[in-house]
Design an enzyme around this catalytic site. Structure first.
Site, short mmCIF file in Angstrom:
data_model
loop_
_atom_site.label_atom_id
_atom_site.label_comp_id
_atom_site.label_asym_id
_atom_site.label_seq_id
_atom_site.Cartn_x
_atom_site.Cartn_y
_atom_site.Cartn_z
N GLU A 1 0.90 4.15 -13.34
CA GLU A 1 -0.53 4.49 -13.20
C GLU A 1 -1.11 5.18 -14.43
O GLU A 1 -0.52 6.11 -14.98
CB GLU A 1 -0.74 5.39 -11.98
CG GLU A 1 -2.20 5.70 -11.69
CD GLU A 1 -2.42 6.41 -10.37
OE1 GLU A 1 -3.59 6.66 -10.03
OE2 GLU A 1 -1.43 6.72 -9.67
N LYS B 1 -4.22 3.15 -5.21
CA LYS B 1 -4.21 3.48 -3.79
C LYS B 1 -3.89 2.21 -3.03
O LYS B 1 -4.68 1.26 -3.03
CB LYS B 1 -5.55 4.05 -3.32
CG LYS B 1 -5.70 5.54 -3.52
CD LYS B 1 -4.67 6.31 -2.71
CE LYS B 1 -4.65 7.78 -3.13
NZ LYS B 1 -3.43 8.43 -2.65
#
Length: 436
Positions: A234, A250
Site C-alpha cells: 500500500e 480497503k
C-alpha cells in the site's frame, strides 16, 4: 549531493541482495523495493540510502514543527525516513493512555551520505565525493549472496498474541456498538503478536519475508538497533510534480494459489462484495476530504475506484485519489492534512483514533505509519507500514501487528480470519527461520 555516477548491472535480483548485504554495516539504512510491479504510478524500482549527514529523531508533541524545520533546512537534498503512528496523537490533539513503545521514534528523517538508485540494468550512485563511487560499486559487487553468503545463527522465540481470540471477538462486538451509536462509521482495529527471546539476522528476515510475499512497497529500514522488515502493498501518499496521489486499500480476499478457477472466483467475489465496497468508499471519501484541504478547488478526483490487485498472499481492493497540490504547501502542511492515513484508522478520524487507543492493547509504534523518501526536486513517495515485522535487536524482541476494517456489517469471526490471512506470510517466515 552532486549528479550521480551510473554503472551497469547484469542481474538486478542478485544486485539487490548485494546492496542489502553491503548496507547492513551502516547505522541508518533505508532500502525500498518495488519488486518489478508494473504500474502507471510507479516512481522507482529500487532505492537505497545509507549513512546520515543530518538526522532528526523526535517524539510526538512538537514533532510537526521539527519536521517542517528539518525539511526546509535540507530542501534540495535527498531525505529518507519514517513517520510513526505516534504522530497521530499530536495531529489529533489527543493523549494516549498507553506508555510510549520502545524501538523507533515517532518520527525520523535523515539526509543520507550515499544514495543508490536502481533500474533493470543500471545503478546510479549519488555521493558527494565522486571518487568514492567506484569504490562503493566494487564493494557492493564483492558481497557474497545465496549459498556463498555466511550463515548467521538465528533463534526465534515462541509467538504470543497480546489479545486472545475470545477477547478479540468481544472487542469487535463492542466496537460495533460504537458504530450503532453513531460514534464512528468504520474503524481499523489491530492486534499485536510478540516473539520475545529472538536473535535473527535482520537482512535475512527481510529477504525471507520478500521471498514469501514480494510487494511493491517493500522496505528494509534500520535506525541503530531497530529494524523493520516490511512487505507492504500500500501507498500512503506520493507527490509527482504538482500532483498528489493516495492509494488506500480497503477490501481483502484470500488467495487459492493451487486452483486458478477458485482463485478467480475469490477475486470476483471481492470485486462484487458490498461490504468491501462500502469500506472502500468510506476511505475514498475520507481521503478526498483530506486532499481537498491542500489541493486546488475542484481538482481532487477518483482516478480509479474498486481496482482489484493480486499479490502473493491476498487479493486487494485499491482505489486511487489524486489532486493538484496548492502551490507553496509545505511537506509538514501536507502531513497535517493527511496523516494518519484513513485506511489504518477509519472515519471520522478524531473519533476512531480515540477508540483505537481505548481498545487496542498498546501504541502501534511504526506500524501503520509510513516509510519513504523526498527527492531533491521535492517529489516524494511514502508507503503504509503493514505486513511488517519489527525487530528490536537490543531487546531481542520481534513483534508484528495485523488488523482489519470493522463496520456494522462485519462478522467478528470473519474479521479474525482475515487477520490470519494477512499474517500468514509473517508466520511462514518465522516458521522457516525457526527450522533453519
Amino acid at each position: 549531493m552532486q549528479a550521480g555516477k551510473v554503472y551497469p548491472i547484469h542481474n538486478l535480483s542478485v544486485f539487490k541482495q548485494q546492496l542489502l548485504s553491503w548496507a547492513s554495516q551502516f547505522n541508518s539504512c533505508c532500502f525500498l523495493d518495488n519488486h518489478q510491479y508494473a504500474s502507471p504510478w510507479q516512481q522507482q524500482e529500487c532505492l537505497l540510502a545509507v549513512g546520515a549527514k543530518a538526522m532528526l529523531q523526535t517524539q510526538a508533541g512538537q514533532a510537526l514543527a521539527q519536521i517542517d524545520a528539518f525539511t526546509q533546512e535540507h530542501s534540495g537534498q535527498w531525505i529518507f525516513g519514517h513517520l510513526g503512528y505516534g504522530l497521530t496523537y499530536e495531529l489529533m490533539r489527543q493523549q494516549s493512555q498507553h506508555p510510549h513503545p520502545n524501538g523507533f521514534a515517532d518520527a525520523c528523517l535523515f539526509v543520507p551520505e550515499i544514495v543508490l538508485q536502481c533500474n533493470d540494468n543500471s545503478v546510479c550512485i549519488y555521493v558527494e565525493d565522486q571518487d568514492l563511487a567506484n569504490a562503493i560499486f566494487q564493494a557492493i559487487k564483492s558481497q557474497s549472496v545465496g549459498s556463498d553468503a555466511p550463515q548467521s545463527q538465528m533463534h526465534i522465540g515462541r509467538m504470543s498474541p497480546v489479545l486472545s481470540q475470545e477477547s478479540y471477538l468481544q472487542t469487535i462486538a463492542k466496537l460495533q456498538q460504537h458504530i450503532l451509536r453513531g460514534d464512528c462509521y468504520e474503524i481499523n482495529f489491530c492486534q499485536q503478536f510478540l516473539v520475545p527471546y529472538s536473535e535473527v539476522d535482520p537482512v535475512a528476515l527481510y529477504q525471507s519475508l520478500c521471498e514469501v510475499s514480494p510487494n511493491p512497497f517493500s522496505c528494509y529500514y534500520k535506525i541503530d538497533s531497530n529494524h523493520l522488515a516490511c512487505a507492504s502493498p500500500e501507498r500512503f501518499l506520493m507527490k509527482r510534480g504538482g500532483k498528489l496521489y493516495s492509494q488506500p486499500i480497503k477490501g481483502t480476499a484470500s488467495r487459492h494459489k493451487y486452483n486458478a478457477d477458485t482463485d478467480e472466483i475469490l477475486k470476483r467475489q471481492l470485486q462484487q462484495s458490498e461490504k468491501d465496497r462500502s469500506e472502500n468508499v468510506m476511505v475514498v471519501d475520507l481521503v478526498r476530504n483530506d486532499l481537498s484541504q491542500i489541493c486546488n478547488s475542484g481538482s481532487v478526483k477518483v482516478a480509479e475506484l474498486f481496482g482489484i490487485y493480486t499479490y502473493p498472499q491476498v487479493h486487494q481492493m485499491i482505489s486511487t485519489i489524486e489532486g493538484e497540490l496548492r502551490p507553496g504547501t509545505s511537506f509538514a502542511q501536507i502531513l497535517q492534512a493527511t496523516f494518519p492515513m484513513g485506511s489504518m484508522t477509519g472515519a471520522p478520524k478524531p473519533s476512531v483514533v480515540s477508540l483505537i487507543d481505548k481498545y487496542e492493547q498498546g501504541q502501534r509504534g511504526i506500524f501503520s505509519g509510513s516509510v519513504g523518501y523526498i527527492q531533491p526536486n521535492g517529489d516524494f513517495d511514502f508507503n503504509v507500514v503493514i505486513r511488517s515485522i519489527v525487530y528490536e535487536q537490543a531487546a531481542k524482541l520481534l513483534h508484528y501487528h495485523v488488523g482489519s476494517g470493522i463496520t456494522h456489517y462485519s462478522v467478528p469471526e470473519k474479521e479474525y480470519e482475515e487477520c490470519r490471512w494477512k499474517s500468514a506470510a509473517i508466520e511462514q517466515v518465522l516458521s522457516n527461520l525457526q527450522a533453519q
